[in-house]
Design an enzyme around this catalytic site. Structure first.
Site, PDB file in Angstrom:
ATOM      1  N   ASP A 219       9.149   2.181  -1.057  1.00  0.00           N
ATOM      2  CA  ASP A 219       8.217   3.014  -0.093  1.00  0.00           C
ATOM      3  C   ASP A 219       8.662   2.623   1.327  1.00  0.00           C
ATOM      4  OD1 ASP A 219       6.129   3.835   1.600  1.00  0.00           O
ATOM      5  OD2 ASP A 219       4.685   3.104   0.110  1.00  0.00           O
TER       6      ASP A 219
ATOM      7  N   LYS B 282       6.205   8.928   8.663  1.00  0.00           N
ATOM      8  CA  LYS B 282       5.949   8.350   9.935  1.00  0.00           C
ATOM      9  C   LYS B 282       7.128   8.674  11.145  1.00  0.00           C
ATOM     10  CE  LYS B 282       2.902   4.530   8.653  1.00  0.00           C
ATOM     11  NZ  LYS B 282       1.650   4.901   9.127  1.00  0.00           N
TER      12      LYS B 282
ATOM     13  N   TYR C   2       0.910  -1.262   0.030  1.00  0.00           N
ATOM     14  CA  TYR C   2       0.090   0.103  -0.138  1.00  0.00           C
ATOM     15  C   TYR C   2       0.839   1.303   0.045  1.00  0.00           C
ATOM     16  CZ  TYR C   2      -3.584   3.348   2.094  1.00  0.00           C
ATOM     17  OH  TYR C   2      -4.170   4.573   1.899  1.00  0.00           O
TER      18      TYR C   2
END
Length: 470
Positions: free
Chosen positions: A284, A312, A189
């Site tokens: 990613d 994050k 994702y």
């Protein structure tokens, strides 16, 4: 008055009967167990009457939440709990219930909630101004920390979310190569970017939605989806589509279908395929960046991509992300190049202050040594208590307990997990004041706020669940 020992403002442990002593009906929670009566809450007591706050949320916010997985429907709850504050490894909800937190805002909080150094840095920055829309020295300093830490990054561009970073990196890859096609992997994702919402994991897997309405077919026409960890499939895709291939984008360690590491040689193969086809390799590392090593998965596995997506931990709990890579690629971005990207709040001073506070401390190798020790302790304890009912996959300070006895290598493997049993485990743990991800398709995140006592408490609670199921 609530029963003796109940200190919650609105006790929910005994359901309607208990709540009626307050003159209102509310859904159960764990207040009596954690603060007074010591009676463990049954799973059924966690899924009854809706609170007034949730009713109001449903009236004002689609689904009552601002990100779908927070609804906790996938684990059998009628409503989520609402957080009032956090400190260290503990969350406290609006009713005063305290939870040992293994979600940590889905990964950013490597030093735990309300980390004093991060809070002080943000406070100091706020006193000087919350947003300028102009360059600041802190942006330059944070970019320097990123470049120093991440092997692939020579230049970086700051943005506000992982989705924004993914979208921008894909546009840049297409602009640099003058090609359109993208290869991605089932279960990986990359945010809710239209062109990448195809066979995505995480929240989409939880909701059993293979894609989403609102994305035109033409937008995903140049997205090729192949199974993760399948060398033959990705090699065939590059052979078929390589002439027009702009990039291969991958989570080097899958985190949005639960933690699924790459098989030996897989990342090296992706590097070779990109070199042979002229495509860019995009990692990613929104989840893995600064978590599995200071330089992310690319440092841990020794494979260097052309572009890297970060988020994050980079923001220390504030809205901040970045993408970066080779200087010749990054210099295609406006204002020096033709590929446009911009953002009003990019490099926000509060977010950069938080990020600098965190990243500077990650220069100390003992941070990752200690995270690895704690992760190994948690993994060993969980595996010892599974009694043949599950499988633990871990890389560094992130792990997933999969409800399956079969090997886990791909999204197809993950989808065969027993999600009902995972939901039962979630409710069992929540009733004992332990909060894990409300989805089988997510990770547990360790932090330096999780000590041996917190780890052992979690191991004991998980063991009790599997023993009762035996």
């Amino acid at each position: 008055m609530s029963p003796a020992g109940c200190k919650a403002a609105r006790c929910r442990v005994l359901g309607r009967a208990h709540a009626n002593q307050h003159g209102r009906s509310l859904r159960p929670c764990i207040a009596c167990f954690s603060l007074g009566s010591r009676r463990a809450v049954t799973p059924d007591e966690l899924v009854t009457v809706r609170s007034e706050l949730y009713r109001r949320a449903l009236e004002l916010i689609p689904g009552g939440v601002n990100s779908p997985v927070r609804a906790m429907k996938a684990v059998g709850l009628d409503e989520p709990f609402f957080v009032a504050r956090g400190e260290g490894a503990v969350l406290e909800d609006v009713d005063g219930n305290r939870y040992l937190d293994w979600v940590l805002s889905w990964g950013p909080l490597l030093f735990g909630h309300a980390d004093p150094e991060t809070v002080e840095a943000v406070r100091d920055a706020a006193l000087r101004g919350t947003s300028f829309g102009a360059p600041t020295a802190a942006e330059v300093e944070l970019a320097a920390e990123i470049v120093d830490a991440v092997p692939s990054i020579e230049k970086a561009r700051l943005v506000s979310s992982g989705t924004e970073a993914s979208m921008s990196a894909i546009r840049l890859a297409r602009g640099f190569t003058k090609r359109d096609r993208i290869v991605k992997f089932a279960g990986c994702y990359h945010g809710h970017v239209d062109s990448l919402l195809a066979s995505a994991g995480s929240g989409l897997a939880t909701l059993s939605i293979p894609s989403t309405p609102g994305v035109p077919t033409a937008v995903t026409a140049d997205t090729i989806v192949v199974p993760y960890n399948d060398a033959d499939a990705v090699a065939d895709a590059v052979m078929r589509y390589g002439e027009g291939l702009a990039a291969i984008v991958v989570e080097p360690i899958a985190g949005n279908m639960g933690v699924v590491p790459p098989v030996d040689g897989y990342l090296e193969l992706l590097r070779q395929l990109c070199d042979a086809s002229g495509a860019l390799l995009v990692f990613d590392e929104v989840i893995t960046g600064f978590r599995v090593a200071r330089g992310g998965a690319q440092e841990r596995y020794g494979v260097t991509p052309d572009l890297t997506i970060l988020g994050k931990i980079l923001g220390g709990g504030m809205p901040l992300a970045a993408f970066g890579g080779r200087a010749d690629v990054m210099d295609r971005l406006a204002p020096v190049g033709p590929v446009y990207q911009a953002g009003t709040l990019s490099g926000n001073p509060l977010a950069t202050a938080a990020g600098l506070s965190v990243l500077r401390r990650l220069r100390d190798p003992s941070v990752y040594e200690e995270l690895e020790r704690r992760g190994a302790r948690l993994q060993a304890g969980l595996e010892d208590g599974l009694a043949g009912f599950g499988r633990v996959r871990r890389v560094g300070a992130m792990l997933t307990l999969f409800m399956t006895d079969a090997p886990i290598r791909s999204f197809d493997d993950v989808q065969r997990c027993d999600t009902e049993r995972y939901g039962a485990l979630f409710r069992h743990l929540l009733a004992r004041g332990i909060y894990v991800a409300p989805s089988q398709f997510e990770a547990m995140f360790l932090s330096l706020a999780h000590g041996d006592d917190e780890i052992d408490r979690t191991i004991d609670a998980v063991r009790a669940f599997f023993e009762s199921a035996d």
